[in-house]
Motif scaffolding. Structure first.
Motif, PDB file in Angstrom:
ATOM      1  N   LYS A  70       0.852  -1.179   0.000  1.00  0.00           N
ATOM      2  CA  LYS A  70       0.000   0.000   0.000  1.00  0.00           C
ATOM      3  C   LYS A  70       0.894   1.237   0.000  1.00  0.00           C
ATOM      4  N   PRO A  71       0.688   2.159  -0.947  1.00  0.00           N
ATOM      5  CA  PRO A  71       1.518   3.363  -0.964  1.00  0.00           C
ATOM      6  C   PRO A  71       1.246   4.219   0.267  1.00  0.00           C
ATOM      7  N   LYS A  72       2.310   4.724   0.872  1.00  0.00           N
ATOM      8  CA  LYS A  72       2.168   5.506   2.099  1.00  0.00           C
ATOM      9  C   LYS A  72       3.256   6.559   2.193  1.00  0.00           C
ATOM     10  N   ILE A  73       3.008   7.526   3.056  1.00  0.00           N
ATOM     11  CA  ILE A  73       3.965   8.593   3.327  1.00  0.00           C
ATOM     12  C   ILE A  73       4.308   8.524   4.806  1.00  0.00           C
ATOM     13  N   GLN A  74       5.603   8.716   5.103  1.00  0.00           N
ATOM     14  CA  GLN A  74       6.065   8.700   6.491  1.00  0.00           C
ATOM     15  C   GLN A  74       7.023   9.853   6.723  1.00  0.00           C
ATOM     16  N   PHE A  75       7.005  10.411   7.928  1.00  0.00           N
ATOM     17  CA  PHE A  75       8.010  11.381   8.365  1.00  0.00           C
ATOM     18  C   PHE A  75       8.948  10.738   9.370  1.00  0.00           C
ATOM     19  N   ILE A  76       8.421   9.767  10.100  1.00  0.00           N
ATOM     20  CA  ILE A  76       9.201   8.953  11.024  1.00  0.00           C
ATOM     21  C   ILE A  76       9.124   7.541  10.473  1.00  0.00           C
ATOM     22  N   GLN A  77      10.265   6.924  10.190  1.00  0.00           N
ATOM     23  CA  GLN A  77      10.244   5.607   9.570  1.00  0.00           C
ATOM     24  C   GLN A  77       9.474   4.618  10.446  1.00  0.00           C
ATOM     25  N   GLY A  78       8.521   3.932   9.808  1.00  0.00           N
ATOM     26  CA  GLY A  78       7.691   2.958  10.499  1.00  0.00           C
ATOM     27  C   GLY A  78       6.363   3.515  10.988  1.00  0.00           C
ATOM     28  N   THR A  79       6.167   4.848  10.889  1.00  0.00           N
ATOM     29  CA  THR A  79       4.918   5.464  11.325  1.00  0.00           C
ATOM     30  C   THR A  79       4.265   6.150  10.138  1.00  0.00           C
ATOM     31  N   GLY A 114       6.319  12.618  19.788  1.00  0.00           N
ATOM     32  CA  GLY A 114       6.895  12.529  21.128  1.00  0.00           C
ATOM     33  C   GLY A 114       7.057  11.097  21.590  1.00  0.00           C
ATOM     34  N   GLU A 115       6.146  10.220  21.182  1.00  0.00           N
ATOM     35  CA  GLU A 115       6.175   8.824  21.617  1.00  0.00           C
ATOM     36  C   GLU A 115       7.100   7.973  20.750  1.00  0.00           C
ATOM     37  N   VAL A 116       7.100   8.232  19.434  1.00  0.00           N
ATOM     38  CA  VAL A 116       7.793   7.358  18.492  1.00  0.00           C
ATOM     39  C   VAL A 116       9.211   7.837  18.183  1.00  0.00           C
ATOM     40  N   GLY A 117       9.418   9.134  18.122  1.00  0.00           N
ATOM     41  CA  GLY A 117      10.729   9.678  17.792  1.00  0.00           C
ATOM     42  C   GLY A 117      10.594  10.989  17.059  1.00  0.00           C
ATOM     43  N   GLU A 118      11.696  11.448  16.513  1.00  0.00           N
ATOM     44  CA  GLU A 118      11.719  12.725  15.808  1.00  0.00           C
ATOM     45  C   GLU A 118      11.521  12.528  14.319  1.00  0.00           C
ATOM     46  N   ILE A 119      11.069  13.606  13.657  1.00  0.00           N
ATOM     47  CA  ILE A 119      10.917  13.582  12.207  1.00  0.00           C
ATOM     48  C   ILE A 119      12.307  13.482  11.602  1.00  0.00           C
ATOM     49  N   THR A 120      12.517  12.471  10.783  1.00  0.00           N
ATOM     50  CA  THR A 120      13.847  12.225  10.210  1.00  0.00           C
ATOM     51  C   THR A 120      13.927  12.520   8.717  1.00  0.00           C
ATOM     52  N   GLY A 121      12.789  12.774   8.082  1.00  0.00           N
ATOM     53  CA  GLY A 121      12.776  13.043   6.649  1.00  0.00           C
ATOM     54  C   GLY A 121      11.375  12.846   6.104  1.00  0.00           C
TER      55      GLY A 121
END
Length: 181
Positions: A70-79, A114-121
């Motif tokens: 399924k095509p998706k967009i992420q800012f934090i890998q895995g979320t 805040g729970e998962v991590g910071e925006i990495t890209g």
């Protein structure tokens, strides 16, 4: 009913009972048994052999197997980002390069960062792989996050075509449509 009876005999409680042949109402005692080499207690099943020969697998008829992601967009890998963006495309007159600008109003990443991590890209993921960019800017209103703008630059016709394939899949999945201005 036979399945429930078999599970009851395989329970830890049945292991504490004396090791003797058991009988259940309506089932002959020789059908219920305990194997010395197995922890399974239950009914024996005997499957008759079929007289019809099994159909042989023909590799010539089968094509390559492809995974459909399924095509998706992420800012934090895995979320996965749940907010659907407004996307603006520009392309040079000669078609050698282009820019896609994604604008997200109140993206869900602010809820989970805040729970998962910071925006990495900025990651666009589909069955062909990952397109990514680090050109990501957050918009703040009165000190609170209000939106994100991500820019993806395509420097060749090949990159443009790959991006358009992703966008076609993403728009089909999320109900977006192309409007030429």
């Amino acid at each position: 009913m036979a399945t429930l009876q078999s599970l009851a005999l395989a329970s830890p409680v049945s292991h504490s009972l004396p090791k003797q042949p058991r009988s259940l109402p309506g089932i002959p005692s020789w059908v219920v048994h305990r194997s010395v080499n197995s922890l399974f207690n239950g009914q024996s099943l005997h499957v008759a052999h079929s007289r019809v020969s099994p159909k042989r697998w023909n590799s010539k008829k089968c094509g390559p197997i492809s995974m459909m992601a399924k095509p998706k967009i992420q800012f934090i890998q895995g979320t996965d980002e749940q907010t659907i963006p407004d996307v603006r495309l520009t392309k040079s007159r000669d078609g050698t390069n282009g820019v896609a600008i994604f604008r997200f109003d109140q993206p869900s990443v602010f809820d989970s960062s805040g729970e998962v991590g910071e925006i990495t890209g900025f990651y666009m993921i589909d069955e062909e792989g990952v397109l990514q960019s680090v050109d990501v800017n957050a918009k703040f209103v009165n000190g609170k996050p209000a939106g994100i703008e991500a820019k993806f630059i395509m420097r060749s016709p090949r990159e443009w075509d790959r991006f358009m394939r992703f966008m076609e899949r993403y728009s089909n999945e999320n109900g977006l449509q192309f409007i030429k201005k």
